[in-house]
Design an enzyme around this catalytic site. Structure first.
Site, mmCIF file in Angstrom:
data_model
loop_
_atom_site.group_PDB
_atom_site.id
_atom_site.type_symbol
_atom_site.label_atom_id
_atom_site.label_comp_id
_atom_site.label_asym_id
_atom_site.label_seq_id
_atom_site.Cartn_x
_atom_site.Cartn_y
_atom_site.Cartn_z
ATOM 1 N N ASP A 158 -6.336 -3.432 4.422
ATOM 2 C CA ASP A 158 -7.553 -3.944 5.039
ATOM 3 C C ASP A 158 -7.682 -5.424 4.674
ATOM 4 O O ASP A 158 -6.785 -6.036 4.081
ATOM 5 C CB ASP A 158 -8.776 -3.086 4.661
ATOM 6 C CG ASP A 158 -9.261 -3.292 3.233
ATOM 7 O OD1 ASP A 158 -8.646 -4.071 2.487
ATOM 8 O OD2 ASP A 158 -10.279 -2.666 2.858
ATOM 9 N N CYS A 180 -5.977 -1.801 -0.198
ATOM 10 C CA CYS A 180 -7.341 -2.212 0.125
ATOM 11 C C CYS A 180 -7.858 -2.961 -1.099
ATOM 12 O O CYS A 180 -7.056 -3.410 -1.922
ATOM 13 C CB CYS A 180 -8.208 -1.015 0.525
ATOM 14 S SG CYS A 180 -8.472 0.218 -0.770
ATOM 15 N N THR A 200 -9.372 -2.008 -3.845
ATOM 16 C CA THR A 200 -8.998 -1.340 -5.098
ATOM 17 C C THR A 200 -7.785 -0.438 -4.950
ATOM 18 O O THR A 200 -7.240 0.015 -5.962
ATOM 19 C CB THR A 200 -10.156 -0.445 -5.572
ATOM 20 O OG1 THR A 200 -10.436 0.494 -4.511
ATOM 21 C CG2 THR A 200 -11.405 -1.261 -5.891
ATOM 22 N N HIS A 216 7.638 12.233 -10.712
ATOM 23 C CA HIS A 216 6.901 13.482 -10.886
ATOM 24 C C HIS A 216 6.224 13.964 -9.605
ATOM 25 O O HIS A 216 6.114 15.173 -9.385
ATOM 26 C CB HIS A 216 5.820 13.318 -11.963
ATOM 27 C CG HIS A 216 6.371 13.239 -13.347
ATOM 28 N ND1 HIS A 216 5.636 13.530 -14.468
ATOM 29 C CD2 HIS A 216 7.604 12.886 -13.805
ATOM 30 C CE1 HIS A 216 6.383 13.369 -15.562
ATOM 31 N NE2 HIS A 216 7.580 12.965 -15.178
ATOM 32 N N HIS A 221 10.041 19.135 -10.795
ATOM 33 C CA HIS A 221 8.633 19.118 -10.397
ATOM 34 C C HIS A 221 8.405 19.685 -8.992
ATOM 35 O O HIS A 221 7.270 19.679 -8.508
ATOM 36 C CB HIS A 221 8.089 17.683 -10.446
ATOM 37 C CG HIS A 221 8.031 17.129 -11.829
ATOM 38 N ND1 HIS A 221 7.078 17.502 -12.750
ATOM 39 C CD2 HIS A 221 8.834 16.229 -12.456
ATOM 40 C CE1 HIS A 221 7.286 16.858 -13.885
ATOM 41 N NE2 HIS A 221 8.345 16.081 -13.744
HETATM 42 C C1 RB5 Z 1 -13.812 -3.299 1.380
HETATM 43 O O1 RB5 Z 1 -14.789 -4.206 1.012
HETATM 44 C C2 RB5 Z 1 -13.522 -2.362 0.217
HETATM 45 O O2 RB5 Z 1 -14.518 -1.402 0.105
HETATM 46 C C3 RB5 Z 1 -12.178 -1.702 0.395
HETATM 47 O O3 RB5 Z 1 -11.204 -2.682 0.475
HETATM 48 C C4 RB5 Z 1 -11.703 -0.775 -0.712
HETATM 49 O O4 RB5 Z 1 -11.777 -1.389 -1.963
HETATM 50 C C5 RB5 Z 1 -12.226 0.583 -0.708
HETATM 51 O O5 RB5 Z 1 -11.800 1.457 -1.485
#
Ligand code: RB5
Length: 147
Positions: free
Chosen positions: A8, A65, A67, A98, A132
């Site tokens: 994203d 994305c 995180t 694994h 596994h």
């Molecule tokens: C977008 O702002 C953010 O929510 C997305 O990139 C991600 O971190 C969601 O898990």
């Protein structure tokens, strides 16, 4: 080796840096977007990467994305996908050894390009340990489990 990569808006810079680093290696990288910083929805890019993997048009996928959390959750909704959120070279290696992950996810806000590249190399150099397989079969059995 063919890899599909998608992100994203929160991980476009990380995606760009990773593609640049993979190009000189003998790797065919399929960039499934997004481009630019316009806000998009990570499930759309999880779906693109996941579909490339389940159709076997690539060897594995990289999903990014902010995180890595949202896009890994979304990718894991697609039948046949084992997406692992990795955050260092150990988790990247174990995701293959694994879990036989076929998508690795990482975060543009949590991972540096240098670390991302080392994690991808650790994943690519690892081999699934067949001891596994029983657990992988149980994961597969959960798909469509209504109990
Ligand atoms: C977008 O702002 C953010 O929510 C997305 O990139 C991600 O971190 C969601 O898990």
């Amino acid at each position: 080796m063919r890899i599909a990569i998608g992100s994203d808006h929160a991980a476009v810079l990380l995606k760009t840096r990773v593609i640049e680093a993979l190009k000189p290696l003998d790797i065919d990288v399929i960039d499934l977007g997004t481009e630019g910083d316009q806000s998009v929805d990570y499930p759309d890019f999880a779906k693109k990467v996941a579909q490339a993997v389940v159709s076997k048009s690539v060897d594995f996928g990289i999903a990014m994305c902010g995180t890595g959390i949202g896009i890994s959750i979304a990718a894991n909704k697609v039948k046949g996908i084992r997406a692992a959120l990795v955050y260092d070279t150990l988790t990247a290696r174990l995701a293959k050894e694994h879990n036989n992950a076929n998508v690795i996810a990482m975060g543009g806000r949590t991972t540096t390009p240098e670390d991302a590249i080392m994690m991808i190399e650790a994943f690519m150099n690892a081999k699934f340990e067949t001891r596994h397989q029983k657990r992988i079969d149980k994961i597969t059995a959960l798909e469509g489990d209504r109990s």
